[in-house]
Scaffold this active site. Structure first.
Site, short mmCIF file in Angstrom:
data_model
loop_
_atom_site.label_atom_id
_atom_site.label_comp_id
_atom_site.label_asym_id
_atom_site.label_seq_id
_atom_site.Cartn_x
_atom_site.Cartn_y
_atom_site.Cartn_z
N GLU A 77 9.64 0.51 10.79
CA GLU A 77 10.69 1.50 10.58
C GLU A 77 10.01 2.84 10.77
OE1 GLU A 77 12.84 3.40 7.47
OE2 GLU A 77 12.95 4.01 9.55
N CYS B 232 13.25 9.97 7.83
CA CYS B 232 13.10 9.41 9.18
C CYS B 232 14.40 9.51 9.97
CB CYS B 232 12.65 7.97 9.10
SG CYS B 232 13.55 7.02 7.87
N GLU C 242 9.68 14.96 16.51
CA GLU C 242 10.09 14.90 15.11
C GLU C 242 9.32 15.95 14.32
OE1 GLU C 242 8.97 11.38 12.88
OE2 GLU C 242 10.97 11.34 11.98
N LYS D 285 0.84 -1.19 0.00
CA LYS D 285 0.00 0.00 0.00
C LYS D 285 0.88 1.24 0.00
CE LYS D 285 -1.69 2.74 3.02
NZ LYS D 285 -1.61 4.03 2.29
#
Lengths: 275, 295, 487
Positions: free
Chosen positions: C265, C299, C396, C191
């Site tokens: 992850e 990331c 973040e 996806k």
């Protein structure tokens, strides 16, 4: 319909990326389709030139990334696939040779973590071992199967970053010489693979006794020749591997690590850890 | 005393220089860049076989590189051996193109300091407006920074009004750390320009070397306020390479440095490639090398 | 006679250097890629995928509804036994074909990636697409060597893998997921992210060109609901997710009690640590690369800059000068360094966190560049006077914003770097090798870059500690999560 008069092929040695005649000017006549052909009868000086070419190419070949070497070996497979009809070997054998190239193309960036690694030494150091190519590898190709037996020794040697000088089968050199033409279209840099036809009894001692050779793989299945190779190699501590001729793709890929490892040198480094 | 080398990370600096080589210089930027590069060329001939006739031809080309394209400017300077700089000076008088001479036992520098000073004095007396000297690699590689600097100071002294470029011969120094260190030594000793190479060694003004030297200049200028120029010589033989060097200058030091007063390219065959590429921007066609005279 | 060129300097601007999209073959509308063909959504919807630099639609795609998800999983199940029964050599040959096709269509893929996601063409062309091809190439070579990655143990594939990838490296993350799964003999339902489905759909076309047996891979774009439906499907054997830590935790919870292997992850707040004995100019370059590459939508971005106090002023000064030279603008201009923010939502998140930074007392500097009127943009920003407790130091941001903190000693640097629930990556800048290795050993991060940043390779394992996730991608370790040991 009138039949066309064909242009006949001249077979040549493949040295330093070029197709050359033997410097000796000698030839042998062997069976071929549709008629007998003349092939170059390589000499000790051709061996010398081939080793020089392989040595010259070895720095650049080893300095390429593993990924790049893998791509080149895969392209070698692509080229051999597209030239299947031109190689004077049975179709099945050509198919297996292509698959062997594909298999070893996949090893170029994988043998390092398998054969090398981190050494957990009992002192404040980071110690690691890296398998490096040994340098210039000689190959004594078997008579049967002429193509697959040659490719099965070439592929692992190239995969770990070595350059090669191969002495082709006495009686069946044509598939090997045809392979030179395939290399010509395959992005393999000149000098990385060198192919010599001629008489094993003349060429192999010159090769095995060449002090600039790092290793030699003997797939001749000739015990006497093998012993002579051992003795000559001892003069300069050249690494020797005797192998039975590879008969099939399964054979060629049953124990790839042995083939790869035999042609590497393991370098171990130590570095202190601690500011 | 053991010298302390500055740290330059080779992988990092080469990555940065290569990334700047990806700048796409098109249309008006390309035309402007090529004309700019021409104006920065030190047109050079340094052969044993040079004669007054050859130098005069070269000077004519330097003043008017492309008669069919009058918008192409003169180059910055003509660079020759001391024995011929008088000829150059006479031919260039009144044109705005400067007469430059190499000196100090170019290219090796392997001679006594007295001989090197005398070499320089002769060139200046003959009319040299710019002097390109070589550092003593023999002293540098032996770790004798003081002697390297002393020689530069002494040569600068006899230059009078002539401006001094100090050639580091980067290919012989060993590493980028050494290139940066030699750059600082030369600037601290009074160089007006620091220059990469004699053009006689294995490599010259590679992107990495050029960038290291530009960064050294940037830091020196920031610390002292004194402007020192840079000359990229050796290996810059195509327009693409020249434009790459200009990008390095622009993105390290800024547009204020895009002038022949602060940046030069030492070249011989580059000029014609610049002219050919310029012609392509005007006509849309790839030119013939023979369309432009060698001298 | 030549002109007398003035010796004074000129302003030399780069002319626009647009990468032309003219050679790109995009359909107006894409269906879902299920069981080897593009099909209309059954219970899904059609949505326009928008170019974040212009807010213009690029192409229409289908989002999968729960019924579509079910169909894809069924197709994957039906194809799995046959795929696993092929020789490793043959699975490898299919993957080699995919790698070569990606290389052949590289330019087109790069342009579409930039149009759909906003990243500069220089990055999609030089990083995303070549690495995607390299991943397929690398894992193609593992397909017939799996036992060597497993210490000689006998293994088998897990079965059907459900894989969800993010919008920051759409094609590359698809490659990271599909290549090892397929090499190991699994089939997959992938996806792609809501805002960036297009390169995955072009990859679907490539899979067709490679003659990959139908059902081995299905590619079904969708939003959070689609992903949620996928991980809740009963007939899957493995889940792999790359995305935010928040959603990762939801998935881990959703799989509770099911015994399904999971790799995650997730996000990060990675520390980039500069010691006084670093090669300073290259460190500055590494800082820039660490946080402004892909607009900071990474990331493992080096979003916390830890500088040794003795060189802090120098480093910040050089960093700022360097930031001011960043070229922000049209992602399709080959000279652009920093592209568009991926979506309006992401832009708002960045703006909110940046505002909190100012409220909490950090000092903000934003480069003065002109930004286009349309599209989603955020100019590179530097915060100094940051305290570890500030939100901009802890959370973040996922944007082009770097927060600077200082340290005095190595021990302090390590302690500060580790004071976070995240643990994805770290950078260490020092020219002293022994220090580089000692600090690397002490950092709680899955990837440690020494004197570099943001380098990736298919052979080098990548993944996080702590709340940055678990499991690794790349190398042998990337293969193992898709296998089970049988004896």
């Amino acid at each position: 319909m009138t039949s066309r008069l064909p242009v006949r092929k001249t077979y040549k040695l493949f040295v330093g990326g070029s197709f050359v005649r033997s410097e000796s000017g000698r030839y042998d006549r062997i069976e071929g389709e549709p008629s007998a052909v003349n092939i170059p009868r390589g000499s000790r000086k051709d061996v010398r030139d081939a080793v020089a070419a392989a040595r010259k190419a070895s720095g650049g070949w080893a300095a390429r990334t593993a990924y790049n070497r893998g791509q080149i070996l895969y392209r070698f497979a692509e080229a051999l696939e597209s030239r299947r009809a031109d190689i004077g070997a049975p179709a099945d054998e050509v198919g297996e040779a292509i698959d062997v190239l594909v298999h070893y193309a996949g090893w170029t960036d994988k043998f390092q973590p398998v054969l090398g690694g981190i050494n957990p030494v009992a002192a404040p150091f980071l110690s690691f071992s890296v398998p490096e190519p040994t340098g210039v590898v000689g190959v004594v190709a078997p008579d049967e199967p002429a193509l697959l037996g040659l490719v099965a020794e070439l592929a692992p040697a190239l995969a770990v970053g070595n350059t090669v000088v191969a002495v082709l089968s006495n009686g069946r050199p044509l598939p090997g010489l045809d392979l030179g033409e395939v290399l010509g279209i395959a992005d393999v840099p000149g000098g990385v693979v060198n192919l010599l036809s001629g008489r094993r009894a003349e060429l192999v001692p010159a090769l095995a006794g060449h002090h600039a050779l790092n290793a030699i793989v003997d797939a001749s299945a000739d015990a006497e020749l093998g012993a002579e190779i051992d003795k000559l190699a001892a003069e300069s501590v050249t690494r020797v591997r005797h192998a039975a001729p590879t008969r099939s793709y399964t054979d060629a890929t049953a124990d790839p690590l042995s083939r790869l490892e035999a042609l590497t040198e393991l370098k171990t480094a130590w570095h202190p850890v601690g500011a | 005393m053991i010298r302390r080398l500055p740290h330059v990370d080779r992988v990092g600096i080469e990555e940065r220089a290569a990334t700047l080589g990806k700048r796409s210089i098109k249309t008006s930027a390309k035309e402007q860049g090529i004309r700019l590069a021409v104006s920065m060329v030190d047109l050079t001939t340094l052969e044993g076989s040079d004669t007054p006739g050859k130098v005069r031809h070269l000077c004519a080309k330097a003043v008017c590189p492309a008669p069919t394209m009058p918008e192409i400017p003169s180059v910055a300077a003509v660079c020759v051996y001391p024995s011929l700089v008088g000829v150059a000076r006479e031919a260039l008088d009144g044109t705005g193109v400067r007469a430059a001479s190499v000196s100090t036992a170019f290219p090796s520098g392997q001679a006594s300091l007295d001989v090197k000073l005398r070499d320089t004095e002769d060139a200046v007396a003959a009319g040299a407006e710019e002097i390109d000297m070589v550092i003593s690699r023999e002293a540098f590689l032996a770790g004798d920074d003081a002697r390297v600097m002393e020689e530069i100071v002494r040569v600068k002294d006899v230059c009078g009004d002539a401006h001094l470029k100090v050639i580091l011969e980067t290919a012989e120094l060993g590493s980028y750390d050494h290139v940066r260190h030699a750059s600082m030594l030369a600037m601290e000793a009074g160089a007006d320009f620091i220059k990469t190479s004699t053009g006689k060694a294995a490599s010259g003004a590679t992107p990495g070397v050029t960038l290291v030297m530009l960064e050294a200049i940037r830091d020196y200028v920031e610390r002292t306020g004194r402007v020192v120029g840079m000359k990229a010589a050796g290996g810059v033989s195509t327009s693409k390479a020249a434009l790459h060097r200009l990008v390095l200058v622009k993105e390290t030091l800024g547009d204020e440095w895009l002038t022949a007063e602060r940046f030069r390219i030492g070249a011989s065959s580059l000029l014609n490639d610049l002219l050919m590429q310029y012609q392509k921007t005007q006509t849309g066609r790839y030119a013939r090398p023979e369309d432009f005279s060698k001298e | 006679m030549a002109t007398q060129e003035q010796r004074t300097s000129i302003t030399w601007d780069y002319a626009p250097a647009p990468e032309s999209p003219e050679h790109v073959r995009l359909r107006d509308s894409y269906g879902l890629f299920i069981d080897g063909s593009f099909v209309d959504p059954g219970d899904g919807t059609r949505v326009a995928s928008v170019n974040p630099a212009t807010e213009e639609p690029v192409a229409e795609v289908a989002f999968a509804g729960p019924g579509d998800v079910r169909r894809a999983v069924q197709a994957a199940r039906a194809a799995q036994a046959g795929w696993a029964a092929l020789s490793g050599l043959d699975r490898g040959k299919y993957l080699f074909r995919v790698a070569r096709l990606i290389q052949e269509r590289a330019r087109e893929l790069a342009v579409v990636e930039s149009m759909d996601g906003g990243k500069p063409i220089r990055e999609s062309r030089d990083v995303d697409v070549p690495l995607a091809a390299a991943h397929f190439f690398h894992y193609a070579g593992w397909a017939d060597k799996v036992s060597y990655a497993m210490g000689g143990r006998t293994v088998e594939p897990l079965g059907v893998a459900a894989q969800i990838v993010p919008w920051n490296f759409p094609l590359l993350m698809a490659a990271w997921k599909l290549a090892p799964a397929l090499a190991a003999g699994n089939t997959a339902v992938l996806k792609p992210a809501e805002t960036t489905p297009l390169t995955a759909l072009l990859l679907a076309e490539i899979l067709q060109e490679a003659d990959l047996p139908p059902g081995v891979v299905s590619i079904i774009p969708g939003d959070g609901a689609t992903g949620s439906a996928l991980v809740r499907e009963p007939d899957i054997d493995k889940v792999a997710f790359t995305g935010s830590t928040g959603v990762g935790k939801d998935i881990q919870a959703a799989l509770a009690g099911r015994g399904i292997p999971l790799t995650l992850e997730l996000g990060g707040k990675s520390a980039n640590v500069v010691f006084e004995d670093a090669a300073i100019d290259q460190a500055v370059e590494g800082i820039v690369n660490g946080i402004f590459f892909n607009q900071g939508h990474v990331c493992c971005a080096g979003s916390r800059l830890l500088i040794q106090e003795s060189v802090a002023e120098t480093v910040v000064s050089k960093l700022w000068s360097r930031m001011e030279r960043l070229r922000v603008g049209d992602p399709l201009d080959t000279n652009t360094d920093v592209g568009a923010i991926n979506s309006r939502e992401q832009l708002h998140r960045i703006e909110a966190l940046v505002a909190s930074g100012e409220e909490e007392g950090a000092v903000r500097r934003t480069v003065s560049c002109s930004l286009p009127d349309r599209g989603f943009w955020f100019a590179p920003t530097l915060f100094t006077d940051v305290a570890p407790a500030h939100r901009i130091a802890a959370e973040e941001i996922f944007g082009p914003v770097v927060s600077v903190l200082t340290f005095r000693t190595q021990a302090e640097a390590i302690e500060k770097a580790n004071s976070t629930p995240y643990g994805l990556a770290a950078g260490i800048w020092t020219d002293k090798g022994s220090k580089a290795f000692e600090v690397a050993a002490a950092l709680q991060a899955g990837v440690v870059w020494q004197n570099t940043y943001n380098h990736f390779d298919p052979s080098a394992a990548f993944g996080g500690y702590k709340e940055s996730g678990f499991g690794r991608e790349g190398g042998m370790s990337g293969l193992r999560p898709y296998l089970r040991v049988t004896r």
